[in-house]
Enzyme design. Structure first.
Site, mmCIF file in Angstrom:
data_model
loop_
_atom_site.group_PDB
_atom_site.id
_atom_site.type_symbol
_atom_site.label_atom_id
_atom_site.label_comp_id
_atom_site.label_asym_id
_atom_site.label_seq_id
_atom_site.Cartn_x
_atom_site.Cartn_y
_atom_site.Cartn_z
ATOM 1 C CE LYS A 467 -3.533 2.541 2.288
ATOM 2 N NZ LYS A 467 -4.718 2.575 3.072
ATOM 3 C CG ASP A 564 -12.284 3.710 5.548
ATOM 4 O OD1 ASP A 564 -13.528 3.829 5.485
ATOM 5 O OD2 ASP A 564 -11.537 3.833 4.573
#
Ligand code: NAG
Ligand code: NAG
Ligand code: NAG
Ligand code: NAG
Ligand code: NAG
Ligand code: NAG
Ligand code: NAG
Length: 761
Positions: A467, A564
């Protein structure tokens, strides 16, 4: 070759030999500057075909654009109207004013009206002006590289939508701790976001709900416009005054359009000589880079308008000594020029190295001098290059070390050393570049506002997900190493394992284990699938995710908030076990008041309303988001969608009102309805309802949620796995790895106006 070495002053290459090195560098610099002659862009031939107006007022109109009939290619017609105010005629595309046209960059610039919404204090009413531009019938599209969607206002959420195309959100908040600053447009009082590639329709909408009455008082108006990147410079006065608009309530901004000919690539267009637009003999064709269609360019050595039969004219290089150097006799030929040494000498006249020939009586002396001179020159050059390379390398290493230090790399290394057996690795930038084939576009698993996830292959043939975040705030930067130490120790079968990180880059990269079977989002919402997911399987996914979150909240030390939670952050492994991912971006629970997150992160449709008000992320915010995931599992609907009446666009609010009115059945996924187990469904729905409580305090903890789900599963008493694995296996026609687009960004997945969106700051 391009070598830079006269960068910042200060630290020399080798401390002691500084003056000596300085002199060398100066010499090198002048040497290389002489060698690297700059080539400037040539002027364009903008004259149109005979009998056509080539200008409208002060604006040049080059072919394929035109005003008069027969003077333009399809779609490139303009109106040239008298502007009553100034008396000078101006060109228009339909009714949109055109500023200018560039053939070389295949762009046109137009004016776009600013959209706004204002609160009228006296009548407690709202007034709106929402603008749109529709180029679906034209060869234009909004340039994604040169425009940004800009929103000004406090607690304002605005979005642009294309027709059956992608949408983008921009959210701007104001709070007492972060006051808007002049010149900065990063989510506080002002927000800017990029637009998707290739859209040709644009409409602005404001979400009025976000604004609260406190804010209306000092910031009565919000504005939104798609505009050229450099046009806008935020001023705090825009929030309190109406400076962005004129007295009639309109304001406008330049916006850049890309254009292209037709909708076929070069190879196809060339087959039809009658319609092929690259008319000039000396022109070439290339595909448009951001949509269908093609463009023309004059060949090398020619300039002018490639769309006209004799548009590309030979460049007379001999008259342009600066761009085309020649230290001898220059002769212009079509498409090129010949530069020869004066008679009796030879060498390369373009470089100015003409030397006397052998027949010259002084030739041997000159030859020796020549050889000595050119050899020393070559040596000098070589030395320069070596020196600059060494310097570049050192600089690069310094930069890497600096990032490593700043992100707390040392601390992390020490921790890893002290905790023997910790399976966590600090990767070098090189290793990750190699693993991802230099961050090859084909390796992208998902990407969007927060960052990009790549699939990587490590040396030991281990697949990983890497990521690469886009932004990181300063606090996160400083504490990165510390956070990594904590995250690396998380070990739960339903949490995606963090394998390592890379800190030699400005924004650290995270390396996760690779999970192969897509996301829960994909499983629930992929309409192409043929079979269905049973209620038991859904319950199992919910339970596993809940356990993972409960573990992060209560068993990890210190507790970790996810921040999230959403179905696209729940991945499925080979055995269809749910694994919660992306907690690396979340915060550890802050220790004191000053550390509360002030930036809204998270995803529309899943956001805890309390968090939006307080800007304080708590474990109950995760519970709220998890409640929405439960709803997705029950209803098969997305968390947010744009069909139907306004109040039904958010899954949580339509669910809560359905519960109140006792019509839950309407909302349920048809597949679940078929295997109806009323009691169980009712219990899950009630659990979701508790998770979605407006007051965080009234929501259960994640642990309680997990226990409840476990109880419900036992109560159901069906051996799930044996029975259902095969069934799920059939669900996914092709095993996808994560999912592209749906996870991140604001993309339309279905052709209908169904959108899965993510808030962009
Ligand atoms: C400009 O003036 C002409 C007639 O003089 C009129 O027809 C037209 O509507 C005016 N245009 C604008 C934009 O006011
Ligand atoms: C078009 O206008 C913009 C700004 O007004 C200017 O920067 C640009 O150079 C112009 N382009 C051409 C081709 O005239
Ligand atoms: C921003 O600039 C404007 C003038 O352009 C000034 O009036 C205002 O006070 C400035 N705001 C801040 C926060 O400095
Ligand atoms: C934007 O305006 C501020 C003052 O309000 C100024 O300091 C800054 O240089 C401007 N930035 C640009 C890119 O024009
Ligand atoms: C243009 O695009 C087509 C397909 O879209 C492709 O086959 C072709 O190679 C491209 N041509 C050039 C010159 O890039
Ligand atoms: C078109 O030609 C110009 C000048 O001849 C050159 O700068 C530009 O790169 C060319 N564009 C393409 C896409 O080949
Ligand atoms: C521009 O193109 C026109 C039409 O093809 C031609 O007559 C003219 O000579 C060209 N001008 C230049 C400067 O190349």
């Amino acid at each position: 070759m391009r070598v830079t070495f006269m960068g910042e002053s200060g630290r020399g290459v080798v401390g002691g030999a500084k003056p000596f090195m300085g002199a060398w560098m100066l010499l090198c610099h002048s040497l290389l500057t002489v060698l690297l002659a700059a080539v400037a862009a040539s002027p364009l031939n903008n004259t149109g075909p005979a009998g056509c107006r080539a200008k409208c007022g002060d604006v040049s109109i080059p072919y394929p654009f035109g005003i008069d009939p027969g003077c333009y290619l399809p779609g490139f017609n303009l109106n040239c109207n008298d502007d009553n105010a100034s008396g000078v005629p101006k060109p228009y595309i339909g009714s949109v004013e055109l500023i200018n046209i560039s053939l070389l960059s295949a762009q046109a610039r137009i004016y776009n009206d600013i959209s706004w919404q204002c609160y009228i204090r006296t009548s407690h009413d709202m007034s709106y002006m929402l603008r749109s531009l529709d180029f679906t019938a034209y060869p234009y599209r909004f340039s994604d590289a040169d425009n940004k969607f800009t929103v000004v206002g406090c607690d304002t959420l605005a979005y642009i939508r294309g027709q059956n195309q992608k949408a983008r959100f921009c959210e701007s908040t104001c709070s007492s701790s972060d006051s808007p600053t002049n010149g900065s447009c990063s989510g506080i009082g002002c927000c800017q976001t990029t637009i998707p590639k290739g859209i040709n329709y644009y409409a602005v909408t404001f979400d009025g709900d976000l604004k609260n009455s406190r804010v209306w008082d000092f910031n009565p108006c919000s504005y939104a416009v798609l505009a050229e990147v450099n046009w806008f410079n935020f001023s705090t006065t825009y929030l309190t005054t109406a400076d962005l608009l004129d007295t009639e309530g309109s304001g406008r901004a330049p916006v850049v359009l890309d254009w292209a000919i037709g909708d076929e690539p070069c190879e196809v267009a060339q087959r039809n000589r009658d319609s092929y637009a690259c008319r000039s003999e000396h022109s070439s064709c290339f595909n448009s880079s951001n949509g269908p269609g093609y463009l023309c360019n004059c060949s090398r050595g020619y300039e002018g308008n490639p769309y006209l039969p004799d548009g590309c004219q030979d460049i007379d290089e001999c008259t342009l000594k600066d761009e085309y150097p020649c230290h001898g006799t220059c002769t212009n030929i079509p498409g090129d020029y010949i530069c020869s040494c004066p008679q009796g000498t030879n060498g390369d006249a373009k470089k100015g190295t003409c030397q006397g020939s052998r027949s010259n009586p002084f030739s041997s002396v000159k030859l020796v001098i020549g050889i000595v001179a050119s050899t020393s020159f070559a040596l000098l050059l070589l030395l320069c290059i070596v020196l600059s390379l060494v310097r570049e390398r050192r600089k690069l290493m310094r930069i890497k070390e600096e990032y490593f230090r700043r992100h707390g790399g040392r601390l992390l290394l020490e921790e890893i050393k002290s905790k023997q057996g910790l399976a966590f690795k600090v990767y070098t930038k090189g290793e990750l570049e190699q693993a991802t084939n230099n961050f090859d576009k084909n390796r992208i698993l998902g990407g969007g506002s927060h960052g990009t996830v790549y699939k990587g292959m490590l040396n030991d043939n281990h697949a990983v997900a890497i990521k690469k975040s886009k932004i990181i705030d300063d606090r996160q930067k400083k504490e990165f190493g510390k956070e990594m130490v904590i995250l690396s120790q998380i070990n739960h079968k339903n949490v995606v394992k963090l394998l390592g990180c890379c800190m030699e880059v400005e924004v650290p990269m995270l390396v996760y284990e690779f999970i192969s079977n897509g996301t829960l989002f994909h499983l629930i919402h992929d309409r192409n699938r043929t079979s269905h997911v049973s209620l038991d399987a859904r319950l199992e996914f919910a339970l596993q995710s809940a356990e993972a979150l409960a573990y992060l909240h209560s068993s990890a030390s210190p507790p970790i908030l996810h921040g999230d939670v959403k179905s696209s952050n729940i991945l499925l492994d080979d055995n269809y076990n749910a694994k919660v991912s992306d907690f690396g971006a979340s915060m550890l629970v802050p220790k004191d008041e000053t550390q509360f997150a002030t930036l809204v992160q998270g995803t529309c449709g899943y956001l805890d309303p309390e968090y939006l008000q307080t800007c304080r992320l708590t474990d109950k915010s995760d519970v709220y988001s998890f409640g929405v995931v439960l709803l997705e599992l029950l209803t098969g609907r997305k968390a947010i969608y744009f069909e139907g009446p306004r109040e039904e666009r958010s899954l949580s609010s339509s669910f809560l009102s359905a519960m109140k009115e006792d019509r839950l059945l309407q909302l349920l996924d048809n597949h679940i309805k078929n295997e109806m187990d009323i009691e169980l469904v009712q219990e899950i729905a009630e659990l979701a309802q508790r998770c979605l409580n407006i007051r965080g305090e009234d929501r259960p903890t994640m642990k309680e949620v997990a226990d409840d789900l476990d109880r419900l599963r036992k109560f159901k008493q069906h051996p799930f796995l044996q029975h259902n694995l095969e069934e799920i296996e059939n669900l996914l026609d092709k095993p996808s790895s994560y999912i592209k687009n749906e996870t991140f960004g604001c993309y339309s997945i279905e052709k209908k106006a169904t959108l899965d969106i993510e808030c962009e700051r």
